[in-house]
Write a protein that holds these residues in place. Structure first.
Motif, mmCIF file in Angstrom:
data_model
loop_
_atom_site.group_PDB
_atom_site.id
_atom_site.type_symbol
_atom_site.label_atom_id
_atom_site.label_comp_id
_atom_site.label_asym_id
_atom_site.label_seq_id
_atom_site.Cartn_x
_atom_site.Cartn_y
_atom_site.Cartn_z
ATOM 1 N N SER A 199 0.847 -1.188 0.000
ATOM 2 C CA SER A 199 0.000 0.000 0.000
ATOM 3 C C SER A 199 0.881 1.235 0.000
ATOM 4 O O SER A 199 2.101 1.143 0.209
ATOM 5 C CB SER A 199 -0.928 0.010 1.218
ATOM 6 N N GLY A 200 0.257 2.384 -0.233
ATOM 7 C CA GLY A 200 0.989 3.641 -0.156
ATOM 8 C C GLY A 200 1.354 4.265 -1.481
ATOM 9 O O GLY A 200 1.898 5.371 -1.518
ATOM 10 N N GLY A 201 1.073 3.560 -2.572
ATOM 11 C CA GLY A 201 1.370 4.136 -3.873
ATOM 12 C C GLY A 201 0.401 5.256 -4.224
ATOM 13 O O GLY A 201 -0.563 5.511 -3.512
ATOM 14 N N GLY A 202 0.693 5.931 -5.323
ATOM 15 C CA GLY A 202 -0.179 7.010 -5.755
ATOM 16 C C GLY A 202 0.468 7.870 -6.816
ATOM 17 O O GLY A 202 1.531 7.532 -7.346
ATOM 18 N N LEU A 203 -0.198 8.982 -7.117
ATOM 19 C CA LEU A 203 0.295 9.941 -8.107
ATOM 20 C C LEU A 203 0.908 11.127 -7.367
ATOM 21 O O LEU A 203 0.230 11.771 -6.550
ATOM 22 C CB LEU A 203 -0.865 10.406 -8.990
ATOM 23 N N VAL A 204 2.167 11.387 -7.650
ATOM 24 C CA VAL A 204 2.874 12.488 -7.010
ATOM 25 C C VAL A 204 3.628 13.280 -8.068
ATOM 26 O O VAL A 204 3.754 12.841 -9.214
ATOM 27 C CB VAL A 204 3.851 11.991 -5.924
ATOM 28 N N GLN A 205 4.136 14.425 -7.660
ATOM 29 C CA GLN A 205 4.934 15.244 -8.560
ATOM 30 C C GLN A 205 6.423 14.981 -8.330
ATOM 31 O O GLN A 205 6.828 14.538 -7.247
ATOM 32 C CB GLN A 205 4.629 16.715 -8.345
ATOM 33 N N ALA A 206 7.204 15.274 -9.333
ATOM 34 C CA ALA A 206 8.655 15.123 -9.210
ATOM 35 C C ALA A 206 9.159 15.931 -8.010
ATOM 36 O O ALA A 206 8.729 17.070 -7.794
ATOM 37 C CB ALA A 206 9.334 15.581 -10.485
#
Length: 123
Positions: A7-14
């Motif tokens: 768990s803990g994944g997602g969409l993030v920025q550089a």
């Protein structure tokens, strides 16, 4: 046997950070060496990091040293991957793995795998 759930994944920025978790079932978590791997679209699975049973010894793929940190909490049956200064090329599905004989670039037969968690880093 051990079951693993990431768990803990997602969409993030550089430049952002993420911490992945891998929850393990069973009472024998501390008997397994644990690792993180990742697979980007169209690429082969890549070793990320491995940690010893007690958590005192770690190994990383060279390109990720200094940005990624693997750790474990045997009391909580949980493996972690702290990822800092994320880059678009870190985009992949991240998998945790368990085996008594898991080492850098050595994936024994019978290694247990989680289902993976997607990490997407936008530029």
């Amino acid at each position: 046997q051990v079951q693993l759930v990431e768990s803990g994944g997602g969409l993030v920025q550089a430049g952002d950070s993420l911490r992945l978790s891998c929850a393990a079932s069973g009472r024998t978590f501390s008997s397994y060496r644990m690792g993180w791997f990742r697979q980007a679209p169209g690429k082969e699975r890549e070793f990320v990091a491995v940690i010893s049973r007690g958590g005192t010894s770690t190994d990383y793929t060279d390109s990720l040293k200094g940005r990624f940190t693997i750790s474990r909490d045997n009391a909580k049956n949980t493996l972690y991957l702290q990822m800092n200064s994320l880059k678009p090329e870190d985009t992949a599905v991240y998998y945790c793995a368990a085996h008594q004989d898991l080492y850098y670039n050595k994936i024994p037969e019978g290694t247990f795998w989680g289902q993976g968690t997607q990490v997407t880093v936008s530029s």
